[in-house]
Scaffold this motif. Structure first.
Motif, PDB file in Angstrom:
ATOM      1  N   SER A 199       0.850  -1.196   0.000  1.00 52.90           N
ATOM      2  CA  SER A 199       0.000   0.000   0.000  1.00 52.90           C
ATOM      3  C   SER A 199       0.885   1.246   0.000  1.00 52.90           C
ATOM      4  O   SER A 199       2.049   1.194   0.396  1.00 52.90           O
ATOM      5  N   PHE A 200       0.336   2.359  -0.450  1.00 55.39           N
ATOM      6  CA  PHE A 200       1.129   3.590  -0.500  1.00 55.39           C
ATOM      7  C   PHE A 200       0.235   4.785  -0.208  1.00 55.39           C
ATOM      8  O   PHE A 200      -0.994   4.707  -0.337  1.00 55.39           O
ATOM      9  N   LEU A 201       0.839   5.905   0.207  1.00 48.74           N
ATOM     10  CA  LEU A 201       0.076   7.119   0.510  1.00 48.74           C
ATOM     11  C   LEU A 201       0.992   8.327   0.431  1.00 48.74           C
ATOM     12  O   LEU A 201       2.111   8.298   0.941  1.00 48.74           O
ATOM     13  N   ASN A 202       0.513   9.398  -0.227  1.00 43.72           N
ATOM     14  CA  ASN A 202       1.288  10.641  -0.330  1.00 43.72           C
ATOM     15  C   ASN A 202       0.513  11.741   0.381  1.00 43.72           C
ATOM     16  O   ASN A 202      -0.570  12.114  -0.039  1.00 43.72           O
ATOM     17  N   ILE A 203       1.090  12.242   1.463  1.00 42.17           N
ATOM     18  CA  ILE A 203       0.424  13.281   2.263  1.00 42.17           C
ATOM     19  C   ILE A 203       1.210  14.579   2.189  1.00 42.17           C
ATOM     20  O   ILE A 203       2.420  14.595   2.422  1.00 42.17           O
ATOM     21  N   MET A 204       0.516  15.667   1.882  1.00 46.80           N
ATOM     22  CA  MET A 204       1.168  16.979   1.943  1.00 46.80           C
ATOM     23  C   MET A 204       0.746  17.649   3.256  1.00 46.80           C
ATOM     24  O   MET A 204      -0.407  17.538   3.671  1.00 46.80           O
ATOM     25  N   VAL A 205       1.705  18.319   3.893  1.00 43.45           N
ATOM     26  CA  VAL A 205       1.467  18.923   5.204  1.00 43.45           C
ATOM     27  C   VAL A 205       1.885  20.381   5.131  1.00 43.45           C
ATOM     28  O   VAL A 205       3.021  20.679   4.757  1.00 43.45           O
ATOM     29  N   ALA A 206       0.969  21.310   5.455  1.00 44.37           N
ATOM     30  CA  ALA A 206       1.340  22.724   5.371  1.00 44.37           C
ATOM     31  C   ALA A 206       0.733  23.542   6.509  1.00 44.37           C
ATOM     32  O   ALA A 206      -0.250  23.148   7.124  1.00 44.37           O
ATOM     33  N   LYS A 216       3.640  20.273  13.136  1.00 43.89           N
ATOM     34  CA  LYS A 216       3.323  19.429  11.972  1.00 43.89           C
ATOM     35  C   LYS A 216       4.203  18.179  11.950  1.00 43.89           C
ATOM     36  O   LYS A 216       3.695  17.062  11.773  1.00 43.89           O
ATOM     37  N   ALA A 217       5.502  18.379  12.131  1.00 40.78           N
ATOM     38  CA  ALA A 217       6.431  17.238  12.117  1.00 40.78           C
ATOM     39  C   ALA A 217       6.067  16.268  13.233  1.00 40.78           C
ATOM     40  O   ALA A 217       6.015  15.054  13.041  1.00 40.78           O
ATOM     41  N   THR A 218       5.793  16.835  14.410  1.00 42.60           N
ATOM     42  CA  THR A 218       5.439  15.991  15.560  1.00 42.60           C
ATOM     43  C   THR A 218       4.185  15.179  15.268  1.00 42.60           C
ATOM     44  O   THR A 218       4.099  13.995  15.594  1.00 42.60           O
ATOM     45  N   LEU A 219       3.209  15.815  14.632  1.00 43.13           N
ATOM     46  CA  LEU A 219       1.950  15.100  14.390  1.00 43.13           C
ATOM     47  C   LEU A 219       2.130  13.951  13.407  1.00 43.13           C
ATOM     48  O   LEU A 219       1.571  12.868  13.605  1.00 43.13           O
ATOM     49  N   ILE A 220       2.904  14.152  12.362  1.00 45.77           N
ATOM     50  CA  ILE A 220       3.160  13.068  11.406  1.00 45.77           C
ATOM     51  C   ILE A 220       3.838  11.902  12.122  1.00 45.77           C
ATOM     52  O   ILE A 220       3.465  10.733  11.954  1.00 45.77           O
ATOM     53  N   ASN A 221       4.821  12.217  12.957  1.00 39.97           N
ATOM     54  CA  ASN A 221       5.506  11.158  13.706  1.00 39.97           C
ATOM     55  C   ASN A 221       4.543  10.447  14.654  1.00 39.97           C
ATOM     56  O   ASN A 221       4.652   9.237  14.869  1.00 39.97           O
ATOM     57  N   THR A 222       3.599  11.190  15.209  1.00 38.32           N
ATOM     58  CA  THR A 222       2.632  10.588  16.138  1.00 38.32           C
ATOM     59  C   THR A 222       1.662   9.678  15.388  1.00 38.32           C
ATOM     60  O   THR A 222       1.320   8.592  15.865  1.00 38.32           O
ATOM     61  N   LEU A 223       1.230  10.127  14.182  1.00 36.78           N
ATOM     62  CA  LEU A 223       0.281   9.340  13.383  1.00 36.78           C
ATOM     63  C   LEU A 223       0.850   7.963  13.057  1.00 36.78           C
ATOM     64  O   LEU A 223       0.140   6.962  13.093  1.00 36.78           O
ATOM     65  N   PHE A 224       2.134   7.925  12.723  1.00 38.16           N
ATOM     66  CA  PHE A 224       2.743   6.668  12.289  1.00 38.16           C
ATOM     67  C   PHE A 224       3.663   6.075  13.350  1.00 38.16           C
ATOM     68  O   PHE A 224       4.349   5.095  13.107  1.00 38.16           O
ATOM     69  N   ASN A 225       3.698   6.696  14.496  1.00 42.83           N
ATOM     70  CA  ASN A 225       4.498   6.234  15.637  1.00 42.83           C
ATOM     71  C   ASN A 225       5.954   5.968  15.254  1.00 42.83           C
ATOM     72  O   ASN A 225       6.556   4.995  15.684  1.00 42.83           O
ATOM     73  N   ARG A 226       6.473   6.858  14.431  1.00 42.39           N
ATOM     74  CA  ARG A 226       7.846   6.712  13.944  1.00 42.39           C
ATOM     75  C   ARG A 226       8.481   8.089  13.753  1.00 42.39           C
ATOM     76  O   ARG A 226       7.792   9.036  13.350  1.00 42.39           O
ATOM     77  N   LEU A 260       3.399  -0.107   4.235  1.00 43.79           N
ATOM     78  CA  LEU A 260       2.894   1.163   3.708  1.00 43.79           C
ATOM     79  C   LEU A 260       4.073   1.986   3.220  1.00 43.79           C
ATOM     80  O   LEU A 260       4.989   2.295   3.974  1.00 43.79           O
ATOM     81  N   LYS A 261       4.050   2.326   1.928  1.00 47.94           N
ATOM     82  CA  LYS A 261       5.090   3.184   1.372  1.00 47.94           C
ATOM     83  C   LYS A 261       4.567   4.623   1.495  1.00 47.94           C
ATOM     84  O   LYS A 261       3.705   5.064   0.735  1.00 47.94           O
ATOM     85  N   LEU A 262       5.093   5.342   2.492  1.00 43.33           N
ATOM     86  CA  LEU A 262       4.576   6.675   2.820  1.00 43.33           C
ATOM     87  C   LEU A 262       5.480   7.773   2.295  1.00 43.33           C
ATOM     88  O   LEU A 262       6.700   7.702   2.426  1.00 43.33           O
ATOM     89  N   LEU A 291      -9.327   8.395  10.081  1.00 41.52           N
ATOM     90  CA  LEU A 291      -9.635   8.898   8.743  1.00 41.52           C
ATOM     91  C   LEU A 291      -8.499   8.553   7.781  1.00 41.52           C
ATOM     92  O   LEU A 291      -8.696   7.956   6.733  1.00 41.52           O
ATOM     93  N   LEU A 292      -7.279   8.957   8.178  1.00 44.37           N
ATOM     94  CA  LEU A 292      -6.158   8.908   7.249  1.00 44.37           C
ATOM     95  C   LEU A 292      -5.656   7.498   6.989  1.00 44.37           C
ATOM     96  O   LEU A 292      -5.238   7.168   5.880  1.00 44.37           O
ATOM     97  N   ILE A 293      -5.623   6.686   8.022  1.00 44.48           N
ATOM     98  CA  ILE A 293      -4.901   5.422   7.900  1.00 44.48           C
ATOM     99  C   ILE A 293      -5.832   4.230   7.989  1.00 44.48           C
ATOM    100  O   ILE A 293      -5.735   3.283   7.211  1.00 44.48           O
ATOM    101  N   LYS A 294      -6.755   4.281   8.948  1.00 41.48           N
ATOM    102  CA  LYS A 294      -7.537   3.079   9.195  1.00 41.48           C
ATOM    103  C   LYS A 294      -8.718   2.947   8.231  1.00 41.48           C
ATOM    104  O   LYS A 294      -9.066   1.870   7.801  1.00 41.48           O
TER     105      LYS A 294
END
Ligand code: GDP
Ligand code: GDP
Lengths: 281, 281
Positions: free
Chosen positions: B1-8, B15-25, B69-71, B253-256
């Motif tokens: 699976s793959f997903l391209n997310i733009m963050v602005a 923003k960086a923190t939230l992306i890391n929190t979403l994917f726990n990485r 997931l190829k993110l 919404l985004l992942i599940k």
């Protein structure tokens, strides 16, 4: 007694709330002021405000412990609120200069017995709690006004930041301030000051930039006390608790301790500098 | 699976923190990125950045429950960071268009067996938690991109706001969005969806704009649990606690839940619209 405070920073940083908290009175109206937003004009690119920064003055007479304070709060709705903020500092500098000019003109009259001092005695600049460092507009504004008034930078809504983040953020802000040669208000140390006075001054000033939280609402803490603060599902932040924020220290600076010094420095140093430059042109 | 997310959104909104929190990485590096600030140029008026918005792409391959997931996360350092932000939306729109163009060009080749889909599937726009309403730059940006990608507005650092303030703020944001005819991502309701599915969709989407809090740090709560969150002197906010913020709903919404639908809507509706307009010029 009297005091003229100018308050500036982007919209929504809790400026109105903080002024009300400092004086424990509803002096300014917090929240979304429709009239301040009415210059927004819808263009083909979306919203283009007419880049208007207004200057608003709110006067109130306050009484505390039998002492009257004639307070004037000058606010700057619109600052930082446009897509293009290149000139947003100009109306602010104009206002400071006009107040100097008024005093200059009044003091050169024959009858000078009742000069009203409308000069800006303290400039509270609100920094957004990004946790990063000062942004371009912060630096631009502060460099324009730091030699005209006593600049006191505060970190707005500091309940957004953990204690560790506040510490790091303050270091970066102070580094920026140093690098940019920005002068912030610094009370004089007098040779005849006793150790207690010097230590009290130091304890206040080492908190700059002051990490503030404002609230006029009363809330109940987990252990049943009623305090001024903000109630979240995860806890209650107390405005007057020095473990929670620097509000008490800012109030000590502005009202309790250095009110006269702010006015003296304005009159004897900042105004004289302005007057000398103006008269020698 | 793959997903391209733009963050602005403006700098320092987590923003960086939230992306890391979403994917726990640790996908993005939070905090002050020196290289993003290096275009600041000191001019006579103070700091004038060269008004540069950069586009950065970070790719990672994640695995959860045996599913790969190829993110791809596309960030926009510099957006909103200048004194004059009039053109800051342009590099963002260019990037979205270029990715459409790449796909158009790949799909018109003879050998199309291995087209890589680099189109933007979701656009997370971070709104500053002023408590007031959308500002001019928010509206400008969203109107430029809402018909090119699935727009998901989030309220950044929502731990700044009390529950009451979040409620009011969401109402004002939704009113602005309606008034400006801004389209936000809306999953399709299928006629054959059962009540449970429809209700689940509704429970997620009624939280938009999502009031998020991000953290990859583990902290201990007052009652001894170890959670992802932020520890303040007055309490611990828990990222995965739906009483504290909408993080769980955004992740659903985004992942599940709607990952496939985000991509399908991009491919079948947004891309086709772009292609039709481009080919008919
Ligand atoms: N988190 C937090 N919110 C605050 C604080 N002070 C005010 N607010 C909230 O921020 C919003 C804007 O406050 P306001 O005083 O109108 O900001 P102004 O536009 O800068 O004058 C209101 O919802 C306030 O309740 C604070 O210290 N911390
Ligand atoms: N109060 C609060 N702070 C946050 C949150 N997320 C991140 N931060 C802090 O905000 C600062 C900036 O975060 P960062 O992710 O680098 O923001 P970015 O510039 O938008 O990518 C860091 O100190 C983070 O720890 C949040 O949800 N709430």
């Amino acid at each position: 007694s009297f005091l003229n405070i100018m308050v500036a920073g982007a919209s929504g940083l809790g400026k109105a709330t903080l002024i009300n908290t400092l004086f424990n009175r509803e002096i300014l109206t917090p929240g979304f002021n429709e009239e301040d937003e009415e210059d927004a004009v819808d263009g083909p690119n979306g919203l283009h405000k007419k880049n208007v920064v207004k200057i608003k003055t709110t006067e109130s007479t306050l009484e505390e412990d039998g002492v009257k304070l004639k307070l004037s709060v000058i606010t700057t709705p619109g600052f930082g609120g446009s897509v293009n903020n290149s000139d947003s500092w100009k109306p602010i500098v104009d206002e400071i200069n006009q107040r100097f000019d008024k005093y200059l003109e009044a003091e050169s009259r024959i009858n000078r017995s009742t000069i009203e001092d409308q000069r800006i005695h303290a400039f509270l600049y609100f920094i957004e709690p990004t946790g990063h460092s000062l942004n371009a507009l912060d630096i631009t504004l502060m460099k324009q006004i730091h030699e005209k008034c006593n600049l006191i930078p505060v970190i707005a809504k500091s309940d957004t930041l953990t204690d560790e983040e506040i510490y790091d953020f303050k270091q970066r802000i102070l580094n920026d301030i140093k690098f940019q040669n920005i002068k912030t208000f610094k009370p004089l140390d007098y040779d005849n000051d006793d150790d207690e006075t010097l230590s009290y001054t130091k304890q206040i000033m080492e908190k700059l930039p002051f990490a503030v939280v404002g609230s006029t609402s009363e809330v109940r803490t987990a252990d049943g006390r009623v305090v001024r603060g903000r109630s979240y599902p995860w806890g209650v932040i107390e405005v007057d608790n020095e473990q929670h924020c620097d509000f008490i220290k800012l109030r000590q600076l502005l009202i309790k301790r250095f009110l006269e010094e702010l006015k003296e420095h304005t009159a004897n140093v900042l105004y004289e500098k302005y007057r000398a430059e103006k008269l020698s042109r």
